[in-house]
Design an enzyme around this catalytic site. Structure first.
Site, PDB file in Angstrom:
ATOM      1  N   SER A  50      -6.813  -7.979 -10.775  1.00  0.00           N
ATOM      2  CA  SER A  50      -6.445  -6.663 -10.261  1.00  0.00           C
ATOM      3  C   SER A  50      -5.026  -6.243 -10.617  1.00  0.00           C
ATOM      4  CB  SER A  50      -6.647  -6.615  -8.750  1.00  0.00           C
ATOM      5  OG  SER A  50      -5.891  -7.621  -8.131  1.00  0.00           O
ATOM      6  N   THR A 167      -3.666  -5.011  -5.622  1.00  0.00           N
ATOM      7  CA  THR A 167      -2.329  -4.594  -6.038  1.00  0.00           C
ATOM      8  C   THR A 167      -1.252  -5.531  -5.490  1.00  0.00           C
ATOM      9  OG1 THR A 167      -3.110  -2.347  -5.818  1.00  0.00           O
ATOM     10  CG2 THR A 167      -0.720  -2.648  -5.866  1.00  0.00           C
ATOM     11  N   THR A 185      -0.457  -2.697 -10.627  1.00  0.00           N
ATOM     12  CA  THR A 185      -1.898  -2.922 -10.455  1.00  0.00           C
ATOM     13  C   THR A 185      -2.673  -2.507 -11.701  1.00  0.00           C
ATOM     14  OG1 THR A 185      -3.769  -2.450  -8.974  1.00  0.00           O
ATOM     15  CG2 THR A 185      -2.369  -0.606  -9.525  1.00  0.00           C
ATOM     16  N   ARG A 195      -8.185   7.636 -14.446  1.00  0.00           N
ATOM     17  CA  ARG A 195      -7.910   7.595 -13.000  1.00  0.00           C
ATOM     18  C   ARG A 195      -6.540   6.952 -12.732  1.00  0.00           C
ATOM     19  NH1 ARG A 195      -6.867   3.385  -8.923  1.00  0.00           N
ATOM     20  NH2 ARG A 195      -7.588   4.171  -6.928  1.00  0.00           N
ATOM     21  N   THR A 218      -1.657  -1.238  -0.497  1.00  0.00           N
ATOM     22  CA  THR A 218      -2.703  -1.864  -1.291  1.00  0.00           C
ATOM     23  C   THR A 218      -4.033  -1.346  -0.764  1.00  0.00           C
ATOM     24  OG1 THR A 218      -3.660  -4.001  -1.907  1.00  0.00           O
ATOM     25  CG2 THR A 218      -2.631  -3.889   0.244  1.00  0.00           C
ATOM     26  N   GLY A 219      -5.071  -1.383  -1.593  1.00  0.00           N
ATOM     27  CA  GLY A 219      -6.375  -0.877  -1.169  1.00  0.00           C
ATOM     28  C   GLY A 219      -6.749   0.390  -1.912  1.00  0.00           C
TER      29      GLY A 219
HETATM   30  C1  SD4 Z   1      -5.275   1.520  -6.542  1.00  0.00           C
HETATM   31  N1  SD4 Z   1      -4.206   0.465  -4.680  1.00  0.00           N
HETATM   32  O1  SD4 Z   1      -5.173   1.737  -7.744  1.00  0.00           O
HETATM   33  C2  SD4 Z   1      -4.637   0.280  -6.025  1.00  0.00           C
HETATM   34  C3  SD4 Z   1      -5.482  -0.932  -6.239  1.00  0.00           C
HETATM   35  C4  SD4 Z   1      -6.920  -0.827  -5.951  1.00  0.00           C
HETATM   36  O2  SD4 Z   1      -8.719  -1.173  -4.512  1.00  0.00           O
HETATM   37  O3  SD4 Z   1      -7.696  -0.449  -6.763  1.00  0.00           O
HETATM   38  N2  SD4 Z   1      -7.401  -1.197  -4.796  1.00  0.00           N
HETATM   39  O4  SD4 Z   1      -5.875   2.253  -5.768  1.00  0.00           O
END
Ligand code: SD4
Length: 307
Positions: A50, A167, A185, A195, A218-219
């Site tokens: 990730s 991340t 990330t 994206r 994160t998330g």
């Molecule tokens: C994002 N926060 O790009 C980062 C990492 C991620 O599921 O994908 N989290 O949204």
């Protein structure tokens, strides 16, 4: 009274990252140099799917990276959707230091990195490619947040699936009382090409104000961007909330706006106040963070959560 130097980062892979940051912070180095060095550990780690090298690609097979860096004095730099560079955090710092801009994206970010002498390489490892092919066979063509990807990864029998990989966001205060943060990330696995998540957006995935403190997230980045998450955490601290209360309020605001109560989503915030106090809160159980200071170099804590 000023606390000593301290560095915190998201997830258990923050432990080796913190140690690399501490190698600079411990002897009195700058917070900005420390966070830039620290997050390069997961960026270069092939086993981490990730962040950086070895990250899962988008749905078209491109590994595209997002990163940002911010100093407590308000200077910041970021790159989004950059390909072929192992250490986007270093490019982000160059954006901050040698351009009049804050954020470079895609081809333009790569062009800038080339001009700055960065080495290019293919970031799609055979293992990540295998996972991508398996995903394509399922033909859902639906992006999966990394935090949900663990089970998926395990179901494919691939290593690394047991860990909470996502991340890395890192915040540090140095012995001089200066603050800095970094966030990097490969974003959401199987995302649409182009994206961009929260990580390279100043105020969303990262925010640092030397008078107050810093926050990182994160998330699912979309939820963090919608709510200007890290900026919100820092502003709440400015108004007197503790780092813990500020993270909790930012998470609850995301949850409140979702008709389903965000039952399927993960977002976690981590905050470091300028006096060294730390807070963390997440939607789902399982978010962890690592703390490193002169007393102890490799502590990992489980964050409290809504669910
Ligand atoms: C994002 N926060 O790009 C980062 C990492 C991620 O599921 O994908 N989290 O949204």
């Amino acid at each position: 009274a000023r606390a000593g130097a301290r560095v915190v980062s998201t997830w258990d892979f923050g432990v080796p990252a913190n140690r690399a940051a501490w190698a600079l912070l411990g002897p009195g180095g700058k917070a900005l140099d420390a966070v830039e060095a620290g997050v390069q550990i997961p960026e270069a780690d092939r086993a981490n799917h990730s962040v950086g090298l070895g990250g899962y690609p988008d749905r078209d097979g491109h590994v595209t990276l997002d990163a940002s860096i911010m100093d407590g004095d308000g200077r910041c730099g970021a790159v989004a959707c950059i390909e072929r560079i192992v250490h986007p955090i270093r490019v982000a710092r160059r954006v901050m230091e040698v351009t009049p801009h804050v954020l470079l994206v895609g081809e333009g970010a790569l062009q800038f990195a080339r001009e700055q002498g960065f080495h290019e390489q293919d970031l799609l490892t055979p293992e990540a490619e295998k996972a991508w092919h398996a995903w394509m066979k399922e033909a859902k063509y639906r992006p999966v947040p990394n935090s949900e990807n663990r089970d998926y990864h395990q179901s494919l029998g691939l290593p690394g699936g047991k860990h909470n990989h996502d991340t890395i966001g890192m915040l540090a205060v140095d012995a001089h009382g200066h603050l800095a943060g970094a966030c990097t990330t490969s974003g959401m696995a199987w995302k649409l090409h182009g994206r961009v998540g929260d990580s390279p957006i100043i105020g969303a995935g990262l925010y640092v104000d030397g008078e107050v403190g810093g926050a990182t997230s994160t998330g699912v980045g979309e939820e963090v961007i919608r709510n200007a998450g890290s900026f919100l955490v820092v502003e709440l601290m400015r108004q007197g909330r503790s780092p813990q209360e500020a993270c909790e309020e930012a998470v609850r605001r995301i949850v409140k706006k979702r008709p389903d109560g965000a039952k399927e989503l993960q977002v976690g915030f981590l905050a470091l106040r300028r006096d060294g106090a730390v807070g963390a809160f997440a939607i789902q159980h399982g978010f962890t963070y690592a703390v490193c200071d002169a007393d102890s170099q490799d502590r990992v804590f489980g964050s409290p959560s809504v669910y």
